[in-house]
Design an enzyme around this catalytic site. Structure first.
Site, PDB file in Angstrom:
ATOM      1  N   HIS A 460       4.273   1.875  -5.399  1.00 42.27           N
ATOM      2  CA  HIS A 460       4.508   1.372  -4.095  1.00 42.27           C
ATOM      3  C   HIS A 460       5.574   0.436  -3.798  1.00 42.27           C
ATOM      4  CE1 HIS A 460       3.737   1.692   0.027  1.00 42.27           C
ATOM      5  NE2 HIS A 460       2.574   1.805   0.259  1.00 42.27           N
ATOM      6  N   TYR A 576      -6.128   0.649  10.515  1.00 41.38           N
ATOM      7  CA  TYR A 576      -4.843   0.552  10.160  1.00 41.38           C
ATOM      8  C   TYR A 576      -4.212   1.903  10.216  1.00 41.38           C
ATOM      9  CZ  TYR A 576      -1.205  -1.312   6.970  1.00 41.38           C
ATOM     10  OH  TYR A 576       0.048  -1.379   6.423  1.00 41.38           O
ATOM     11  N   THR A 589       7.057  -1.665   6.782  1.00 41.50           N
ATOM     12  CA  THR A 589       6.052  -0.906   7.662  1.00 41.50           C
ATOM     13  C   THR A 589       5.656  -2.048   8.566  1.00 41.50           C
ATOM     14  OG1 THR A 589       4.560  -1.674   5.992  1.00 41.50           O
ATOM     15  CG2 THR A 589       5.432   0.582   5.939  1.00 41.50           C
TER      16      THR A 589
END
Ligand SMILES: *[C@@H]1O[C@H](CO)[C@@H](O)[C@H](O)[C@H]1NC(C)=O
Ligand SMILES: *[C@@H]1O[C@H](CO)[C@@H](O)[C@H](O)[C@H]1NC(C)=O
Ligand SMILES: *[C@@H]1O[C@H](CO)[C@@H](O)[C@H](O)[C@H]1NC(C)=O
Ligand SMILES: *[C@@H]1O[C@H](CO)[C@@H](O)[C@H](O)[C@H]1NC(C)=O
Length: 783
Positions: A460, A576, A589
C-alpha cells in the site's frame, strides 16, 4: 565445440549490438518525451510559429522586441564569424526562443490557476454558474493537446492547507451525531482550547512546510502511516484485486500466467514511454487531469524493512520477474535480446517451472513469511544474513524484479458445491494465502491459481487502490480481449526454441533465519486465521436504477451501509470512506466522514417508522450532504489529513495535544472504499456480459469493526467485499445476508419493513438470474 562457441560469440555480439541500438533509440525517445512534456501545453512545433512571426515582423522593418534583439546581438560572441545580417538573424532566433519559453511558462501558470478552481464540482447539474461557463472553454483550450502521462504534472495545483477553524468546526460537526451531549461538550471544549492555543502554532509550521513541499501531506502520510508502521503489512495494509467473477479465460495455469505477465509488461511499457493516457475527471464540457505520480513506482519496486522505518526502493531496469512455485523461487527473464517474449514463450517458460520437480532448499519454502510478520525481526535478519553471498544475490533478484508472480497450487474462484464459501476462501487466499507464498514487500504480487484463476496482492505505501485498479483492469482486458487464447486454451505467439531455462534461486538459510521464519509465520498465521472475509455480488439492481432516482450511487451505498451497521449493532459509528486528492499534485487520499448528522437523521426516521414523505425528504438531504462531504474532501477541504499533519508537527516539536491525541486514536469501525471503474471502454459488456470484474478488498481496520470495499460494475451490479475479525464476537462478515436484506429494505417499494429474503445462493449458482422488480426504488423516485 568451436562452432558452438563462435555461435555464442556471434549471438552475444548481435545481442550487444541490438541492445546498443535499442539503448540509443530509447535515449532518443526519452529525450523527445521530455521535450514534449517540458513544453506542454504548447507543442514543440509552436516554436517555429513564434520564430517565423518574429522574423516576418522584422522583415517588415519593425522591431517587435522593443530593442531587445539589438541588446542580445551586442552580447552574443558572434561578430567574428557571421555577417551583420546573420547576427541579427541569430539574435532574433534567440529572442524568439526566449519569448516562446516565457509564453509556455505563462500558459502553464494559467492552466495551474484554472485547475485550482473547483467550484464547478459543487454546482447542480444543468445549473452552471457564469464563472464555470467561462472556465470550461478556457480549460479545454489550454489542455486540449494530446498529453503524455506526466504532461500535466507541473500544471497541477498544490494542496492548500485549510484554516484551522474550518477543520475544527468540520470535525465537531462530524462527531456530533456520535456523541452524547456531555461527551460533545467535553470534545468541544478540548477543540476550542486547541484551536485558540497550540493549534495556531502548529498551523504556522505546517504552512511553512506547505511553501516548499510539493504536497504538505503525502510524504508524511507515506512515512508515518505506511513505512514506519512496525506490525505486519499482510492483512493490515496490503489489499487484493480479483479476477473476473463468472469466467476464467483459460483453465491452463501456465497460459493464464503467460498472458497476464505479458499484459502487465505491456502496461509497464506504456508507463515508461508515457503513452498511458493520464486519468482525467469528466466535467460537463471538458476534462481535468488527475495526478499521475503514483505510476512512477508501480514496477521494479519493493519495500525493504528497516529497524525504525522501511524504505521504498525502485530500480530503473528490471528485465525479469520473480516466480514462486511450491516452495521454490525462480528468476524468469522476460526479454531476449531486447525483445519482449511472446505470451506463448512465457507460457512455456512457466510450464518449465511447473514441471520442475526439484524440492525446495532447506528454509526456502517458507522464507516469504519474513515479509508477512513483524517488520523489525525481518529487518534484522535481512541485514545480518542477506547482505552478502548467495542470499543477497537471490534476495536482490526478488526485490529488483519487475513484479512477483506466485504459481499457486490451489484452485480458487466461485466454483464447486459451495460457490459462496469458495468466493470467501478466494478472497482470503489473495489477502494472505499461506502467509509465505506471496512476497508482501513487492509493489504487487500476481497470483495464478491451478485452475487458471488470477488475482493480485498489492503493497500500500507506493500508491492507492485506484492506481492499482487501473493497472489490473488493463491487465484483465488485455489478457482476455487483446492477447486471447488458442482454442485449446494456450497462449498465442511464436516460440524461439533455445530460450534458457528459468533460473532457480540458490539460498543458504542458516538455522537462526529458519527459527525467525517460524516465529514470523506464527504471527502472520494468527493474523490470517482471524480474518473473516465475505464477498458477495449484489445483483438486485445497480447504478442504473439508483441514478434514475437522481441519487448518487455512492451516497446511496454509503447510507445503506450505515443502515446495515445500525441494524446490526444498534448504533452509529465513525465511518471512513476513502476519497482521492489527486486533483492536486502528488495527492493521495482523504477521509470522507460519511456518517453525518443528516444520514443519522434519515436512518433514525426510517427505523422509527416515520412517514414515507419524511423519509424521502431526509434521504435526499442525507445524500446531498454526503456528496458535499465527498467533494470537500476531494478539493482539499477535508478534516483528517490536516489534523494528521498537525499531529506530526506536534510530535516534531515535542508537545502534547490532548485534542489531537484523542482524535487520532478514535477507531473507524466502518472503513469503506469504492473501487472506481476507470476504463469501461476496454470491456465489451454488450457482447461479453459475463466478463465482469469482482473488484477487490482489504482487511478490517478496527478490531471490532468492518472493512467494506465495493465496486459498482455496469448498470446492474454492485460487488461487496466485507472483512472483520473472528476474534470479535460482535462482527460476522457473512451477516451480509441481513446486509443485503437491509439494502433491499432501503430500496423496497416503501419505507416500511419489507421482508423479502433474497437467497444469495441462488444468484451465485445461476449467474443468468436477474430478478426484475420494477416497483423497487419507486418511493425514492417520487418528488
Ligand atoms: C450570468 O450571466 C447572465 C447573462 O449572460 C446574467 O443575466 C446573469 O445575471 C449572470 N448571473 C450572475 C449570477 O451573475
Ligand atoms: C523498470 O525496468 C524496465 C526494464 O528494464 C525499464 O525499461 C523501466 O524504465 C523501469 N521502469 C521504471 C518506472 O523505472
Ligand atoms: C444536526 O441535526 C440536528 C437535528 O437533526 C439539528 O438540530 C442540528 O442543527 C444539525 N447540526 C448541523 C451542524 O447540521
Ligand atoms: C457464516 O459463517 C460462519 C462461520 O464463520 C458459518 O458457521 C455460518 O454458517 C455462516 N452463515 C451463513 C448464513 O452463511
Amino acid at each position: 565445440a568451436f562452432a558452438c562457441s563462435v555461435n555464442v560469440a556471434l549471438d552475444l555480439t548481435v545481442t550487444i549490438y541490438s541492445n546498443g541500438l535499442l539503448y540509443i533509440s530509447h535515449q532518443i525517445k526519452t529525450l523527445v518525451n521530455s521535450l514534449i512534456k517540458g513544453v506542454y501545453p504548447a507543442s514543440p512545433s509552436s516554436w517555429l510559429f513564434v520564430a517565423i512571426g518574429i522574423l516576418a515582423t522584422m522583415y517588415m522593418q519593425s522591431d517587435p522586441s522593443m530593442g531587445l534583439i539589438t541588446k542580445i546581438q551586442q552580447h552574443l560572441p558572434l561578430h567574428m564569424s557571421l555577417s551583420a545580417q546573420g547576427q541579427t538573424m541569430v539574435s532574433a532566433l534567440v529572442f524568439s526562443t526566449l519569448l516562446w519559453l516565457s509564453l509556455i511558462l505563462a500558459l502553464r501558470f494559467c492552466l495551474k490557476l484554472l485547475l485550482s478552481y473547483h467550484q464547478w464540482m459543487f454546482e447542480k447539474h444543468g445549473r452552471m454558474s457564469n464563472t464555470t461557463k467561462v472556465w470550461v472553454p478556457l480549460v479545454r483550450l489550454l489542455s486540449s493537446r494530446k498529453p503524455l502521462l506526466y504532461s500535466y504534472q507541473s500544471s497541477l495545483p498544490h494542496l492548500p492547507v485549510p484554516a484551522i477553524q474550518d477543520t475544527v468546526s468540520r470535525y465537531l460537526e462530524s462527531v456530533r451525531p456520535l456523541l452524547t451531549d456531555p461527551e460533545f461538550k467535553r470534545m468541544s471544549d478540548l477543540a476550542n482550547e486547541f484551536e485558540s492555543n497550540l493549534g495556531n502554532r502548529l498551523q504556522r509550521y505546517l504552512k511553512l512546510k506547505a511553501l516548499w513541499a510539493t504536497n504538505y501531506v503525502s510524504d508524511w502520510w507515506e512515512e508515518y502511516v505506511y513505512l514506519r508502521s512496525r506490525g505486519p503489512i499482510m492483512v493490515n495494509s496490503n489489499y487484493y484485486g480479483m479476477d473476473f467473477l463468472y469466467v476464467t479465460p483459460t483453465s491452463v495455469q501456465a497460459a493464464r500466467a503467460g498472458n497476464t505477465i505479458t499484459a502487465l509488461l505491456l502496461y509497464r511499457r506504456k508507463v515508461n514511454r508515457e503513452e498511458l493516457k493520464p486519468v482525467r475527471l469528466r466535467v460537463p464540457g471538458t476534462v481535468i487531469p488527475l495526478c499521475a505520480a503514483q505510476c512512477e513506482r508501480m514496477f521494479n519496486t519493493t519495500r525493504t524493512p528497516g529497524v525504525e522505518t522501511d524504505v521504498l526502493q525502485h530500480w530503473l531496469d528490471s528485465e525479469f520477474v520473480a516466480v514462486y512455485h511450491r516452495g521454490r523461487y525462480f528468476r524468469l527473464w522476460v526479454y531476449r535480446a531486447g525483445r519482449l517474449l511472446s505470451p506463448r514463450e512465457i507460457e512455456d517458460q512457466i510450464q518449465r517451472i511447473l514441471d520442475d520437480a526439484s524440492p525446495p532448499l532447506p528454509g526456502e519454502e517458507k522464507l516469504g513469511a519474513l515479509t508477512a510478520g513483524d517488520r523489525i525481526p525481518w529487518a534484522q535478519m535481512r541485514k545480518q544474513y542477506f547482505s552478502s553471498g548467495v542470499n543477497k544475490r537471490s534476495l536482490d533478484i526478488i526485490e529488483r524484479a519487475a513484479f512477483f508472480v506466485t504459481l499457486d497450487d490451489e484452485e480458487q474462484g466461485m466454483r464447486g458445491d459451495d460457490p459462496e464459501g469458495n468466493l470467501d476462501r478466494y478472497a482470503k487466499s489473495l489477502l494472505h494465502g499461506k502467509c509465505y507464498d506471496r512476497w508482501f514487500d513487492k509493489s504487487f504480487s500476481v497470483v495464478i491459481y491451478k485452475n487458471g484463476k488470477s488475482g493480485l496482492n498489492a503493497e500500500h505505501s507506493w500508491a492507492d487502490a485506484p492506481t492499482v485498479a487501473h493497472l489490473w483492469e488493463y491487465t484483465l482486458a488485455t489478457d482476455a480481449f487483446q492477447l486471447g487464447y488458442t482454442e485449446d486454451g494456450h497462449c498465442k505467439g511464436d516460440v524461439e526454441p533455445s530460450l534458457p531455462q528459468p533460473q532457480r534461486l540458490v539460498w543458504n538459510i542458516p538455522a537462526e533465519v529458519q527459527a525467525q521464519v517460524s516465529s514470523s509465520l506464527a504471527v502472520a498465521q494468527a493474523l490470517a486465521d482471524d480474518v473473516d472475509c465475505h464477498v458477495f455480488p449484489f445483483r438486485e439492481f445497480g447504478k442504473g436504477r439508483i441514478k434514475k432516482c437522481r441519487v448518487s450511487p455512492d451516497a446511496f451505498i454509503q447510507i445503506s451501509l450505515q443502515l446495515a451497521y445500525y441494524r446490526d449493532r444498534g448504533g452509529f459509528c465513525l465511518t471512513y470512506e476513502a476519497s482521492m486528492t489527486r486533483l492536486f499534485r502528488e495527492g493521495r487520499t482523504e477521509t470522507v466522514r460519511s456518517c453525518s448528522n443528516e444520514s443519522c437523521a434519515f436512518i433514525t426516521a426510517l427505523e422509527s417508522g416515520e412517514t414515507e414523505e419524511e423519509c424521502r425528504r431526509l434521504f435526499q438531504l442525507a445524500s446531498e450532504r454526503h456528496q458535499n462531504l465527498y467533494r470537500m474532501a476531494m478539493t482539499g477541504a477535508g478534516i483528517d489529513r490536516h489534523l494528521f499533519c498537525l499531529y506530526v508537527v506536534s510530535k516534531y516539536l515535542g508537545v502534547e495535544s490532548p485534542f489531537l491525541k484523542e482524535v487520532l486514536s478514535e477507531p473507524w469501525r466502518l472503513s469503506t472504499s469504492q473501487t472506481p471503474v476507470q476504463q469501461m471502454n476496454l470491456f465489451d459488456l454488450k457482447n461479453h456480459p459475463d466478463f465482469i470484474s469482482l473488484g477487490g478488498g482489504f482487511g478490517p481496520v478496527a478490531d471490532d469493526g468492518y472493512g467494506v470495499s465495493y465496486i459498482i460494475v455496469g448498470e446492474d451490479m454492485v460487488n461487496f467485499h466485507v472483512s472483520s475479525k473472528y476474534s470479535c464476537s460482535q462482527t460476522v462478515s457473512n451477516v451480509s445476508v441481513s446486509w443485503i436484506d437491509d439494502l433491499l429494505y432501503l430500496l423496497s417499494c416503501s419505507p416500511t419493513p419489507c421482508n423479502t429474503f433474497v437467497n444469495k445462493m441462488f444468484y451465485c449458482v445461476n449467474p443468468a438470474y436477474r430478478p426484475k422488480k420494477p416497483g423497487c426504488l419507486s418511493w425514492l423516485c417520487q418528488s
